[in-house]
Scaffold this motif. Structure first.
Motif, mmCIF file in Angstrom:
data_model
loop_
_atom_site.group_PDB
_atom_site.id
_atom_site.type_symbol
_atom_site.label_atom_id
_atom_site.label_comp_id
_atom_site.label_asym_id
_atom_site.label_seq_id
_atom_site.Cartn_x
_atom_site.Cartn_y
_atom_site.Cartn_z
ATOM 1 N N GLY A 27 1.293 -1.404 0.434
ATOM 2 C CA GLY A 27 -0.052 0.178 0.491
ATOM 3 C C GLY A 27 0.840 1.181 0.058
ATOM 4 N N LEU A 28 2.256 1.227 -0.076
ATOM 5 C CA LEU A 28 2.883 2.361 0.317
ATOM 6 C C LEU A 28 3.262 3.012 -1.409
ATOM 7 C CD1 LEU A 28 4.236 3.913 1.469
ATOM 8 C CD2 LEU A 28 6.498 2.857 1.769
ATOM 9 N N THR A 29 2.092 3.300 -1.876
ATOM 10 C CA THR A 29 3.066 2.934 -3.146
ATOM 11 C C THR A 29 2.669 4.730 -3.423
ATOM 12 O OG1 THR A 29 0.292 3.690 -3.885
ATOM 13 C CG2 THR A 29 1.148 1.952 -4.212
ATOM 14 N N THR A 30 3.636 5.218 -4.597
ATOM 15 C CA THR A 30 3.877 7.245 -4.604
ATOM 16 C C THR A 30 2.924 7.168 -4.315
ATOM 17 O OG1 THR A 30 4.531 6.451 -6.577
ATOM 18 C CG2 THR A 30 5.910 6.702 -5.423
ATOM 19 N N LYS A 31 1.755 7.147 -5.335
ATOM 20 C CA LYS A 31 -0.286 7.700 -5.423
ATOM 21 C C LYS A 31 -0.148 7.684 -4.312
ATOM 22 C CE LYS A 31 -4.247 6.867 -8.114
ATOM 23 N NZ LYS A 31 -4.917 5.479 -8.683
ATOM 24 N N THR A 49 13.125 10.657 -5.415
ATOM 25 C CA THR A 49 13.033 9.881 -6.699
ATOM 26 C C THR A 49 12.410 9.206 -6.481
ATOM 27 O OG1 THR A 49 16.038 10.268 -6.318
ATOM 28 C CG2 THR A 49 14.702 8.798 -8.138
ATOM 29 N N ASN A 50 12.611 7.991 -5.928
ATOM 30 C CA ASN A 50 11.453 7.191 -5.555
ATOM 31 C C ASN A 50 10.217 6.707 -3.779
ATOM 32 O OD1 ASN A 50 13.231 5.774 -4.962
ATOM 33 N ND2 ASN A 50 14.244 5.126 -7.018
ATOM 34 N N LYS A 51 9.915 5.315 -4.555
ATOM 35 C CA LYS A 51 9.504 5.000 -2.943
ATOM 36 C C LYS A 51 10.594 4.144 -2.193
ATOM 37 C CE LYS A 51 7.428 0.816 -2.129
ATOM 38 N NZ LYS A 51 6.206 -0.324 -2.790
ATOM 39 N N ILE A 54 12.448 6.818 0.050
ATOM 40 C CA ILE A 54 11.236 7.327 1.335
ATOM 41 C C ILE A 54 11.971 5.767 2.375
ATOM 42 C CG2 ILE A 54 8.882 7.372 1.984
ATOM 43 C CD1 ILE A 54 8.584 8.467 -0.846
ATOM 44 N N VAL A 55 11.305 4.999 2.208
ATOM 45 C CA VAL A 55 11.950 3.881 2.730
ATOM 46 C C VAL A 55 13.142 4.216 3.248
ATOM 47 C CG1 VAL A 55 11.773 1.510 3.596
ATOM 48 C CG2 VAL A 55 9.956 2.485 1.778
ATOM 49 N N VAL A 56 14.644 4.296 2.497
ATOM 50 C CA VAL A 56 15.762 4.494 3.352
ATOM 51 C C VAL A 56 15.881 4.881 4.069
ATOM 52 C CG1 VAL A 56 17.991 4.694 2.026
ATOM 53 C CG2 VAL A 56 16.875 3.300 1.537
ATOM 54 N N LEU A 57 15.030 6.921 4.105
ATOM 55 C CA LEU A 57 15.433 7.379 4.621
ATOM 56 C C LEU A 57 14.370 6.874 6.109
ATOM 57 C CD1 LEU A 57 16.496 10.357 5.506
ATOM 58 C CD2 LEU A 57 14.751 11.912 4.900
#
Length: 195
Positions: A27-31, A49-51, A54-57
């Motif tokens: 469910g963790l999509t950019t949309k 840049t991408n999902k 986000i997860v890495v941060l």
């Protein structure tokens, strides 16, 4: 949080954590994230840049928080048992205030997402297991723990207890008292290992 992240990036990773809790990794999509934030996907791409980024941060923030909290405990003048107890109490308190980090770490699908995410998770795991191993070694030198138990086994058992407690908490929909039950199980674990 990490100093290089902007205020907006902090807001985005907090929303990403909320989505992880509500909808899981799929469910963790950019949309969905853009919708949660109330702006367009293109606006999201101005910050990440991408999902994966986000997860890495999100994982890097967790690592930074852990290192700051746990290093201070490990360097204190307390006994090794007291340090271990305080380390796990700190973790239970942090996660009870920030449950989305538990979802991020325990999400099986997260491990399959990317090499970058795997690396961030492994850095977390390696840091924590090394810190715990050092504290058990310190405790063995101070004759607090059974010398016949290997440090590797003590770490494995302790991390296993911690992970099981976090899974139990997650499966209860975060309803059980993580701090009380978590500290109780860790106290039992350390008592079984005492010399």
């Amino acid at each position: 949080m990490t100093d290089s992240a902007s205020k907006r990036q902090h807001e985005i990773i907090a929303s990403a954590g909320k989505l992880l809790m509500e909808k899981g990794i799929k469910g963790l999509t950019t949309k969905n994230l853009a919708q949660e934030m109330g702006f367009s996907e293109s606006a999201l791409y101005r910050h990440f840049t991408n999902k994966e980024d986000i997860v890495v941060l999100l994982l890097q923030h967790l690592a930074s928080s852990m290192k700051m909290r746990l290093d201070a405990i490990a360097q204190s003048e307390a006994t090794a048992t007291a340090k271990l107890t305080t380390v796990f109490n700190s973790q239970f308190r942090f996660f009870s205030e920030n449950p989305h980090y538990v979802v991020a770490i325990l999400s099986e699908g997260l491990f399959d997402e990317s090499e970058k995410i795997n690396l961030a998770i492994m850095q977390l795991v390696n840091y924590k297991t090394q810190l715990i191993a050092n504290l058990f070694e310190e405790g063995k030198q101070q004759k607090e723990f059974k010398l016949e138990l290997t440090t590797a086994d003590m770490v494995h058992i302790t991390v296993g207890c911690f992970r099981m407690m976090m899974l139990k908490w997650k499966f209860s929909q975060f309803q059980i008292d993580l701090i009380q039950q978590g500290n109780a199980i860790m106290a039992t674990n350390f008592n079984l290992m005492k010399a």
